[in-house]
Scaffold this motif. Structure first.
Motif, short mmCIF file in Angstrom:
data_model
loop_
_atom_site.label_atom_id
_atom_site.label_comp_id
_atom_site.label_asym_id
_atom_site.label_seq_id
_atom_site.Cartn_x
_atom_site.Cartn_y
_atom_site.Cartn_z
N ALA A 193 93.04 44.23 98.61
CA ALA A 193 92.82 43.15 97.64
C ALA A 193 94.13 42.76 96.97
O ALA A 193 94.42 41.57 96.80
N LEU A 194 94.93 43.76 96.60
CA LEU A 194 96.24 43.48 95.99
C LEU A 194 97.14 42.74 96.97
O LEU A 194 97.82 41.77 96.62
N GLU A 195 97.14 43.19 98.23
CA GLU A 195 97.98 42.55 99.24
C GLU A 195 97.56 41.10 99.45
O GLU A 195 98.40 40.21 99.63
N TYR A 196 96.26 40.85 99.41
CA TYR A 196 95.75 39.50 99.61
C TYR A 196 96.21 38.57 98.49
O TYR A 196 96.66 37.44 98.74
N ILE A 197 96.10 39.05 97.25
CA ILE A 197 96.56 38.24 96.12
C ILE A 197 98.05 37.95 96.25
O ILE A 197 98.51 36.82 96.09
N LEU A 198 98.83 39.00 96.52
CA LEU A 198 100.28 38.84 96.60
C LEU A 198 100.67 37.91 97.73
O LEU A 198 101.50 36.99 97.54
N GLY A 199 100.09 38.11 98.90
CA GLY A 199 100.42 37.26 100.04
C GLY A 199 100.07 35.81 99.78
O GLY A 199 100.85 34.90 100.09
N THR A 200 98.91 35.57 99.18
CA THR A 200 98.49 34.20 98.85
C THR A 200 99.47 33.55 97.88
O THR A 200 99.90 32.40 98.08
N ALA A 201 99.83 34.27 96.83
CA ALA A 201 100.75 33.72 95.82
C ALA A 201 102.12 33.45 96.42
O ALA A 201 102.73 32.40 96.16
N LEU A 202 102.63 34.35 97.24
CA LEU A 202 103.95 34.17 97.84
C LEU A 202 103.99 32.94 98.75
O LEU A 202 104.92 32.12 98.68
N ILE A 203 102.96 32.80 99.58
CA ILE A 203 102.94 31.68 100.53
C ILE A 203 102.77 30.36 99.79
O ILE A 203 103.46 29.38 100.08
N GLN A 204 101.87 30.32 98.80
CA GLN A 204 101.70 29.09 98.03
C GLN A 204 102.95 28.74 97.24
O GLN A 204 103.21 27.57 96.97
N ASP A 205 103.74 29.75 96.88
CA ASP A 205 104.98 29.52 96.14
C ASP A 205 106.15 29.18 97.07
O ASP A 205 107.27 29.01 96.60
N GLY A 206 105.89 29.12 98.35
CA GLY A 206 106.94 28.78 99.31
C GLY A 206 107.81 29.94 99.74
O GLY A 206 108.79 29.75 100.46
N GLN A 218 100.87 28.43 108.00
CA GLN A 218 100.87 27.31 108.94
C GLN A 218 100.52 26.00 108.23
O GLN A 218 101.12 24.96 108.50
N PHE A 219 99.58 26.07 107.30
CA PHE A 219 99.22 24.89 106.52
C PHE A 219 100.40 24.41 105.70
O PHE A 219 100.69 23.21 105.64
N ALA A 220 101.10 25.33 105.04
CA ALA A 220 102.26 24.98 104.21
C ALA A 220 103.34 24.31 105.03
O ALA A 220 104.09 23.46 104.53
N ALA A 221 103.44 24.69 106.32
CA ALA A 221 104.45 24.10 107.20
C ALA A 221 104.00 22.77 107.80
O ALA A 221 104.76 22.14 108.54
N GLY A 222 102.78 22.34 107.48
CA GLY A 222 102.29 21.08 108.00
C GLY A 222 101.65 21.16 109.37
O GLY A 222 101.31 20.13 109.96
N ASN A 223 101.43 22.38 109.90
CA ASN A 223 100.80 22.56 111.21
C ASN A 223 99.27 22.67 111.02
O ASN A 223 98.67 23.73 111.15
N TYR A 224 98.64 21.52 110.73
CA TYR A 224 97.25 21.54 110.28
C TYR A 224 96.27 21.97 111.37
O TYR A 224 95.33 22.73 111.11
N LEU A 259 85.72 35.75 102.62
CA LEU A 259 87.04 35.87 102.03
C LEU A 259 87.28 34.74 101.04
O LEU A 259 87.12 33.56 101.38
N PRO A 260 87.65 35.05 99.79
CA PRO A 260 87.83 34.00 98.78
C PRO A 260 88.96 33.06 99.14
O PRO A 260 90.03 33.48 99.56
N GLY A 261 88.69 31.78 99.00
CA GLY A 261 89.71 30.77 99.25
C GLY A 261 89.82 30.32 100.69
O GLY A 261 90.45 29.29 100.96
N ALA A 262 89.21 31.07 101.62
CA ALA A 262 89.40 30.75 103.04
C ALA A 262 88.70 29.46 103.43
O ALA A 262 89.25 28.64 104.17
N TRP A 263 87.48 29.24 102.94
CA TRP A 263 86.77 28.00 103.27
C TRP A 263 87.49 26.78 102.70
O TRP A 263 87.54 25.72 103.33
N THR A 264 88.03 26.95 101.51
CA THR A 264 88.76 25.83 100.89
C THR A 264 90.00 25.48 101.70
O THR A 264 90.27 24.31 102.00
N LEU A 265 90.76 26.48 102.07
CA LEU A 265 91.97 26.24 102.85
C LEU A 265 91.63 25.67 104.22
O LEU A 265 92.32 24.78 104.73
N TYR A 266 90.55 26.18 104.81
CA TYR A 266 90.08 25.64 106.11
C TYR A 266 89.75 24.16 105.97
O TYR A 266 90.14 23.34 106.81
#
Length: 382
Positions: free
Chosen positions: A170-183, A212-218, A235-242
């Motif tokens: 759970a901690l890794e998921y939060i951290l990974g999400t925040a890092l990727i969204q932060d670029g 991949q989404f952040a890089a524009g590879n939709y 998984l929280p946030g996955a449907w939204t990102l999809y």
């Protein structure tokens, strides 16, 4: 604990709320108030919240300083969705006992369930400072930071915890999400590798899809996220990102279904509200778009993206002066916001302000050329 159980703790927090809304022992010497307290607790445990509230009100007339009764009455009110009244009870407790952990947590949860994540964060932050070991406050604080786009705050909070507990998915998921969204994709990739090695491919695929989404590879992102959801649809946030990846790939109908699925699980998902409202507006369903866009703006009043969608809706419904005033303020605050400049150019044209329209169109051309030479850029606005 399974990944699903831990990740679910980051969204609705219903289990946490139940754990912290249970009866609190009352130290009362008077028989009558004690009897009322016991009866109210039994009614609350049985799910008869109306009777519990009535009994707590009667008890508080006799013993107005009873912290336990006020906390439990707030719990009963919250269970009925009467959050404002519940907050009044928690605030009365905190006025006499500012360090009361249960009242702080429950007050934060009341704000959280109303979708007021800014105020909820304040309460969780206060509790986290008071009791750093409180895991409920920690996860809720991190979740509010993600919801509010306070990515650097989320990273600062979670990164040390990940170092201390490297096997907590759970901690890794939060951290990974925040890092990727932060670029911070390189640091995010390290987290993804760690998650994959720990045997959590669904979580890893969500984060890969986010990168991949952040890089524009939709199209690629959508395929990766679909794979993750096939493994674990909760998984929280996955449907939204999809859904967002599908919009980027031009698959609007599939995106609408994905975003509605996300909102069934979490009606206060800002990005799901914003993107579903946005795609409905784009497809001409203005009446359908309006409630989603208004709710998104309520969740994040300072969001440039949410403000833009509301002003674009104003333009589409013929409220041109309102759209013009709002968009002029928006491009002043966010001068690189291409879509806002383009929408403003269209509004100026409809108002027969030809020179202003041409000026905005030229700005759009220059910004698009700038984006072409620099490659994919982060989204504008919080």
């Amino acid at each position: 604990m399974q990944v699903t159980q831990q990740s679910r703790a980051l969204i609705a927090m219903a289990a946490i709320a139940v754990a912290f809304l249970g009866p609190v022992h009352l130290n009362c010497q008077e028989a009558s108030p004690q009897a009322l307290y016991d009866q109210a607790g039994q009614a609350l445990d049985a799910g008869n919240t109306a009777q519990a509230i009535k009994l707590y009100e009667e008890l508080l007339q006799k013993a107005p300083d009873s912290i336990a009764a006020r906390i439990n009455m707030g719990a009963a009110l919250a269970q009925q969705g009467r959050y404002h009244e519940a907050m009044q009870q928690y605030r009365k407790v905190l006025s006499s006992d500012p360090r009361n952990e249960t009242a702080l947590l429950n007050l934060g949860l009341a704000f959280y369930k109303q979708g007021d994540f800014t105020k909820a964060r304040d309460e969780f932050d206060e509790l986290h400072k008071l009791r750093p070991a409180n895991q409920q406050a920690f996860y809720l604080l991190a979740d509010c930071d993600l919801r509010l786009g306070r990515l650097k705050d989320a990273i600062a909070l979670v990164e040390p915890a990940c170092e201390a507990h490297p096997d907590d998915p759970a901690l890794e998921y939060i951290l990974g999400t925040a890092l990727i969204q932060d670029g911070q994709t390189q640091k995010g990739a390290v987290v993804i590798d760690r998650i994959m090695r720990n045997g959590n491919p669904a979580v890893a695929n969500v984060l890969v899809g986010a990168a991949q989404f952040a890089a524009g590879n939709y199209k690629t992102a959508a395929a990766t996220l679909k794979k993750a959801l096939d493994m674990n649809p909760d998984l929280p946030g996955a449907w939204t990102l999809y859904g967002r990846a599908l919009i980027g790939d031009g698959a609007n109908e599939e995106a609408k279904a994905a975003l509605r699925h996300a909102l069934e699980a979490d009606p206060n998902d800002f990005n799901a509200c914003l993107r579903l409202g946005g795609v409905l507006r784009h497809d001409g369903d203005l009446a359908g778009a309006e409630p989603y866009l208004k709710h998104a703006l309520t969740l994040r009043p300072d969001s440039a993206a949410a403000q833009f969608q509301i002003f674009a809706l104003d333009a589409a419904t013929g409220h041109l002066e309102e759209a013009k005033a709002g968009l002029e303020k928006l491009v002043k605050q966010w001068p690189d916001f291409v879509e806002a400049h383009l929408q403003l150019a269209l509004v100026y044209a409809r108002l027969h302000q030809t020179q202003d329209s041409e000026r905005e169109r030229q700005i759009v051309v220059e910004l698009n050329e700038k984006a072409r030479t620099k490659g994919p850029q982060p989204e504008v606005g919080p």
